[in-house]
Design an enzyme around this catalytic site. Structure first.
Site, PDB file in Angstrom:
ATOM      1  N   CYS A   2      -3.033 -48.029  10.963  1.00 32.79           N
ATOM      2  CA  CYS A   2      -2.903 -49.535  10.600  1.00 32.79           C
ATOM      3  C   CYS A   2      -1.901 -50.288  11.914  1.00 32.79           C
ATOM      4  O   CYS A   2      -1.104 -49.453  12.396  1.00 32.79           O
ATOM      5  CB  CYS A   2      -2.136 -49.791   9.409  1.00 32.79           C
ATOM      6  SG  CYS A   2      -3.042 -49.007   7.881  1.00 32.79           S
ATOM      7  N   ARG A  27      -5.702 -48.641  16.111  1.00 33.93           N
ATOM      8  CA  ARG A  27      -5.185 -48.249  15.102  1.00 33.93           C
ATOM      9  C   ARG A  27      -5.457 -48.006  13.897  1.00 33.93           C
ATOM     10  O   ARG A  27      -5.277 -47.368  12.876  1.00 33.93           O
ATOM     11  CB  ARG A  27      -3.877 -48.722  14.977  1.00 33.93           C
ATOM     12  CG  ARG A  27      -3.009 -48.669  16.162  1.00 33.93           C
ATOM     13  CD  ARG A  27      -1.614 -49.570  16.107  1.00 33.93           C
ATOM     14  NE  ARG A  27      -0.794 -48.928  15.220  1.00 33.93           N
ATOM     15  CZ  ARG A  27       0.414 -47.810  15.713  1.00 33.93           C
ATOM     16  NH1 ARG A  27       0.276 -47.652  16.557  1.00 33.93           N
ATOM     17  NH2 ARG A  27       0.954 -47.319  14.522  1.00 33.93           N
ATOM     18  N   TRP A  74      -6.359 -49.107   8.535  1.00 37.59           N
ATOM     19  CA  TRP A  74      -7.101 -47.532   8.243  1.00 37.59           C
ATOM     20  C   TRP A  74      -6.657 -47.083   6.694  1.00 37.59           C
ATOM     21  O   TRP A  74      -5.632 -47.031   6.452  1.00 37.59           O
ATOM     22  CB  TRP A  74      -6.590 -46.668   9.433  1.00 37.59           C
ATOM     23  CG  TRP A  74      -7.122 -45.405   9.138  1.00 37.59           C
ATOM     24  CD1 TRP A  74      -8.401 -44.808   9.804  1.00 37.59           C
ATOM     25  CD2 TRP A  74      -6.675 -44.174   8.621  1.00 37.59           C
ATOM     26  NE1 TRP A  74      -8.530 -43.461   9.658  1.00 37.59           N
ATOM     27  CE2 TRP A  74      -7.449 -43.194   8.872  1.00 37.59           C
ATOM     28  CE3 TRP A  74      -5.428 -43.720   7.876  1.00 37.59           C
ATOM     29  CZ2 TRP A  74      -7.476 -41.765   8.267  1.00 37.59           C
ATOM     30  CZ3 TRP A  74      -5.469 -42.675   7.480  1.00 37.59           C
ATOM     31  CH2 TRP A  74      -6.271 -41.653   7.552  1.00 37.59           C
ATOM     32  N   ASN A 100       2.361 -51.070   7.223  1.00 36.71           N
ATOM     33  CA  ASN A 100       1.751 -49.958   7.935  1.00 36.71           C
ATOM     34  C   ASN A 100       2.696 -48.435   7.366  1.00 36.71           C
ATOM     35  O   ASN A 100       3.885 -48.598   7.683  1.00 36.71           O
ATOM     36  CB  ASN A 100       1.931 -50.062   9.464  1.00 36.71           C
ATOM     37  CG  ASN A 100       1.375 -48.791  10.223  1.00 36.71           C
ATOM     38  OD1 ASN A 100       0.852 -48.096   9.810  1.00 36.71           O
ATOM     39  ND2 ASN A 100       2.379 -48.748  11.285  1.00 36.71           N
ATOM     40  N   GLY A 101       1.953 -47.760   6.882  1.00 30.68           N
ATOM     41  CA  GLY A 101       2.797 -46.509   6.430  1.00 30.68           C
ATOM     42  C   GLY A 101       2.217 -46.092   4.723  1.00 30.68           C
ATOM     43  O   GLY A 101       1.130 -46.645   4.484  1.00 30.68           O
ATOM     44  N   GLU A 508     -11.428 -27.553  21.152  1.00 31.64           N
ATOM     45  CA  GLU A 508     -11.360 -28.959  21.608  1.00 31.64           C
ATOM     46  C   GLU A 508     -12.772 -29.636  21.911  1.00 31.64           C
ATOM     47  O   GLU A 508     -13.036 -30.784  21.455  1.00 31.64           O
ATOM     48  CB  GLU A 508     -10.354 -28.994  22.713  1.00 31.64           C
ATOM     49  CG  GLU A 508     -10.533 -30.585  23.558  1.00 31.64           C
ATOM     50  CD  GLU A 508      -9.771 -31.483  22.618  1.00 31.64           C
ATOM     51  OE1 GLU A 508      -9.539 -31.197  21.705  1.00 31.64           O
ATOM     52  OE2 GLU A 508      -9.967 -32.636  23.106  1.00 31.64           O
ATOM     53  N   LYS A 512     -14.112 -32.945  19.677  1.00 31.90           N
ATOM     54  CA  LYS A 512     -14.477 -34.018  20.246  1.00 31.90           C
ATOM     55  C   LYS A 512     -15.912 -34.527  19.797  1.00 31.90           C
ATOM     56  O   LYS A 512     -16.309 -35.528  19.260  1.00 31.90           O
ATOM     57  CB  LYS A 512     -14.778 -33.824  21.682  1.00 31.90           C
ATOM     58  CG  LYS A 512     -13.317 -33.764  22.785  1.00 31.90           C
ATOM     59  CD  LYS A 512     -12.726 -35.321  22.824  1.00 31.90           C
ATOM     60  CE  LYS A 512     -11.664 -35.497  21.822  1.00 31.90           C
ATOM     61  NZ  LYS A 512     -10.426 -35.138  21.993  1.00 31.90           N
ATOM     62  N   GLU A 515     -15.711 -35.399  16.068  1.00 32.33           N
ATOM     63  CA  GLU A 515     -15.281 -36.913  15.462  1.00 32.33           C
ATOM     64  C   GLU A 515     -15.968 -38.040  16.311  1.00 32.33           C
ATOM     65  O   GLU A 515     -15.968 -38.980  15.581  1.00 32.33           O
ATOM     66  CB  GLU A 515     -13.754 -36.957  16.191  1.00 32.33           C
ATOM     67  CG  GLU A 515     -13.422 -36.891  17.647  1.00 32.33           C
ATOM     68  CD  GLU A 515     -12.161 -36.956  18.069  1.00 32.33           C
ATOM     69  OE1 GLU A 515     -11.075 -37.323  17.224  1.00 32.33           O
ATOM     70  OE2 GLU A 515     -11.797 -36.248  19.199  1.00 32.33           O
ATOM     71  N   HIS A 531     -18.599 -10.976  13.626  1.00 31.63           N
ATOM     72  CA  HIS A 531     -17.942 -10.713  12.472  1.00 31.63           C
ATOM     73  C   HIS A 531     -18.162 -11.747  11.105  1.00 31.63           C
ATOM     74  O   HIS A 531     -17.490 -11.896  10.179  1.00 31.63           O
ATOM     75  CB  HIS A 531     -16.332 -10.566  12.504  1.00 31.63           C
ATOM     76  CG  HIS A 531     -15.782  -9.575  13.764  1.00 31.63           C
ATOM     77  ND1 HIS A 531     -16.090  -8.198  13.242  1.00 31.63           N
ATOM     78  CD2 HIS A 531     -15.258  -9.632  14.974  1.00 31.63           C
ATOM     79  CE1 HIS A 531     -15.682  -7.515  14.322  1.00 31.63           C
ATOM     80  NE2 HIS A 531     -15.195  -8.303  15.339  1.00 31.63           N
ATOM     81  N   LYS A 628      -6.384 -44.110  16.016  1.00 33.52           N
ATOM     82  CA  LYS A 628      -5.621 -43.532  17.165  1.00 33.52           C
ATOM     83  C   LYS A 628      -4.377 -42.744  17.046  1.00 33.52           C
ATOM     84  O   LYS A 628      -4.014 -41.884  17.494  1.00 33.52           O
ATOM     85  CB  LYS A 628      -5.562 -44.760  18.301  1.00 33.52           C
ATOM     86  CG  LYS A 628      -5.143 -44.147  19.576  1.00 33.52           C
ATOM     87  CD  LYS A 628      -6.160 -43.313  20.429  1.00 33.52           C
ATOM     88  CE  LYS A 628      -5.691 -42.700  21.684  1.00 33.52           C
ATOM     89  NZ  LYS A 628      -6.401 -41.551  21.968  1.00 33.52           N
TER      90      LYS A 628
END
Ligand code: F6R
Length: 633
Positions: A2, A27, A74, A100-101, A508, A512, A515, A531, A628
């Protein structure tokens, strides 16, 4: 997560608020809203989805006033619907709050407010705040206090101790159009000082186009802003005086240049990120020069690294380097797990927090906990020694840790981290070289792994060549990966394989792809496939295999063979390999020392994910459900 903005001054607030929100949209982007005050009324506009929807509402309805607040969300509590979008109002519709939080005790607060007859219109944790402030204002008005900026401030100050959790918030009140109250507790909030106006925001990009003079708020602080000035108070209600600081450089301004997406631009900026790092920290004539106090290194016997997501993958490469180059036992933890199951304390520990944003709540909370439990022992051998690796030295991380390494990658807007990952890797190369140099000739725990100074110097001089190698690699693979993307048009699962120092790069690559393209992907240590996961393979599951000459090259090639034997389509990230028929597609790498290879192998990972997602027509820079910086635990 947010983003919040708030403005008070002498011009129309709404355009500036929308502009600020545009800069903060990375954000969170599932809904947005603004509220302005004028003529004793609150003018509130909200819209589900991206900011363009809110801008369209503003074009249609307007929002007059020279004071206002805004939010881009968000979702944490409550679905991403318009009724859950901020700002949230009190029952009279006169008071508005953006936050925000997370307010952790919101359920208890909601229940007691409901018992007093308050009706809630949203499912959010935030909505308790305007109701609590309104009750406080009413009690004070009933006792004879007149509406004023100080009354609003006092009401907010009275409510804040009731809120548990991490938050930053801004409040406006229709009865007092000349006042804006903002507060910060463990979530970022900065005040920008303009001429006769003040703009508050969660992050610098919203401020950079407005002013360069900023006042970052500290935890527990509350500020009353009027067109005439700022009054800053600590959590005890005492007035605080602090000198503003200056935002320097252009790195705070987000600009896509001619690229289609920020992510692609940021991938292309990596040669520059590397060149800057080399110029700053790998000067000719010295092995490595990091701006760190000697006390970071002295007597360290173990290292633990706390991080999340992509930063954790950089940390895993870092751990490999610190162990193999400097001989220091190093563990990497998910920051979100560490806090709830920390390992037993051991002496002479260096704790490293890696977070590009410097605001990831999980990482900050884990670091703070580690600091506290070590401080409480009051034993110098166990004293906290905290190093932060970040792209945002002005962030909350910067204020928490004693030592800081700035990766200096410039602002990254694409939600998927790319150039900041490279910057974090480089920070670890620098750190591992610095430790290895200091450990030359040592015996016992934490001794040098036996790399001679000449070997370390050879690595450093190869690192100095990195910008040129990256330039060619990014250029070539951009084209190749764009051409490959159509192969993945119907793909549902991809496996990324790597071993040793390239295992984190396989993870990674998978992260990528997941997402930004929403394709299921797994990064796996190549030797582990047999395995279990090998059962997944058939002609519909492409396998990306990172095969770099060195300790595990032959092993990785035979693991790739095993996948090919199950009909998997094999994409090799490798130098021209002995068996030219092994890979269906080769994304070629230049020859390099295995230890340095992650700096190169990550490039095809990023470009492949980018082009697959772009080919699918997805919103690469703002993928669904993500943001982000993740400022909630
Ligand atoms: C992935 C990504 C995330 C972040 C994670 C931690 O591309 O960006 O996985 O790496 O949320 O973020 P920071 O580094 O800001 O702590």
């Amino acid at each position: 997560m947010c983003g919040i903005v708030a403005l008070i001054g002498s011009r129309e607030a709404a355009p500036q608020l929308l502009d600020g929100l545009r800069q903060l949209e990375y954000r969170g982007y599932d809904s947005a809203g603004i509220a302005t005050v004028e003529g004793g009324r609150l003018h509130c506009l909200k819209a589900e989805g991206k900011l363009v929807n809110l801008s369209a509402r503003y074009e249609q309805h307007g929002a007059p006033g020279q004071c206002g607040i805004g939010h881009t969300r968000w979702a944490t509590h409550g679905k991403p619907e318009e009724r859950n979008a901020h700002p949230h109002l009190d029952g009279s519709g006169e008071l508005a709050v953006v936050q925000n939080g997370i307010i952790e005790n919101h359920r208890t607060l909601r229940e007691s407010l409901q018992a007093e007859g308050v009706t809630f219109l949203s499912d959010t944790d935030t909505e308790v705040i305007p109701h609590l402030i309104a009750l406080e204002l009413k009690a004070r008005s009933d006792a004879g206090e007149a509406a004023s900026a100080n009354l609003l401030l006092a009401a907010v100050q009275a409510v804040l101790p009731q809120l548990h959790g991490a938050y930053a918030l801004a409040v406006v009140w229709a009865r007092c159009p000349g006042a804006l109250v903002v507060a910060r507790h463990q979530a970022p909030l900065l005040i920008g000082l303009g001429e006769g106006e003040f703009l508050c925001a969660s992050d610098t990009p919203a401020l950079a186009g407005f002013t360069r003079t900023i006042l970052p708020m500290e935890d527990g602080e509350v500020a009353l802003l009027t067109p005439l000035g700022i009054e800053l108070y600590d959590s005890a209600g005492q007035r605080v005086q602090r000198t503003p600081t200056l935002l320097t450089g252009t790195e705070h301004v987000a600009d896509k240049r001619s690229f289609r997406h920020f992510m692609l631009k940021e991938i292309h900026e990596q040669p520059e990120t590397a060149a800057l790092w080399v110029a700053r920290h790998l000067p000719e004539g010295a092995l490595v020069a990091l701006p760190l106090d000697e006390s970071v290194y002295t007597g360290v016997e173990r290292i633990q690294i706390l991080a999340c997501g992509t930063s954790r993958h950089a940390a895993q490469v870092g751990a490999y380097l610190l162990e193999q180059l400097a001989g220091i036992p190093t563990s990497v933890f998910y920051a979100s797990e560490f806090r709830y199951a920390p390992p037993p304390l051991t002496p002479h520990m260096l704790t490293i927090g890696v977070t590009q944003s410097g605001e990831t709540a999980d990482t900050l909370a884990a670091l703070a906990m580690e600091q506290e439990r070590r401080q409480s022992l009051e034993d110098p051998a166990y004293a906290p020694r905290l190093l932060g690796i970040t792209n945002r030295p002005e962030s909350s991380l910067g204020r928490l840790v004693g030592h800081l390494l700035d990766i200096g990658a410039g602002i990254e807007v694409g939600v998927a981290a790319t150039k900041t990952f490279l910057g974090q890797l480089l920070a670890f190369y620098g750190l591992a070289l610095a430790f290895a140099e200091r450990r030359q000739g040592q015996d016992g725990p934490g001794a040098s792994s036996g790399r001679s100074i000449a070997e370390l110097q050879a690595l450093a001089s190869q690192l100095r060549q990195l910008p040129g190698l990256l330039q060619a690699l990014v250029h070539d693979h951009d084209q190749r990966c764009a051409e490959l993307a159509h192969l993945f048009a119907d793909t549902q699962d991809v496996i990324f394989l790597g071993r040793g120092i390239n295992y984190p790069i396989a993870m990674e690559g998978a992260l990528k792809l997941k997402e930004i393209s929403y394709i299921h992907a797994e990064g796996y240590p190549a030797g582990e496939m047999k395995h279990g996961p090998i059962a997944l393979l058939d002609a519909r599951v492409p396998v990306v295999s990172i095969a770099v000459p060195g300790t595990v090259f032959d092993k990785v090639l035979s693991n790739a063979q095993e996948a090919k034997a199950r009909d998997a389509q094999l994409i090799g990230v490798a130098p021209a390999c002995p068996d030219t028929t092994l890979f269906d597609v080769l994304l070629p790498l230049p020859e390099t020392d295995e230890l340095l290879s992650p700096l190169l192998t990550v490039i095809p990972m990023q470009l492949l994910s980018y082009h697959i997602a772009a080919h699918r027509g997805l919103d690469v820079d703002q993928p669904r459900n993500l943001a982000k910086s993740v400022t909630v635990e």
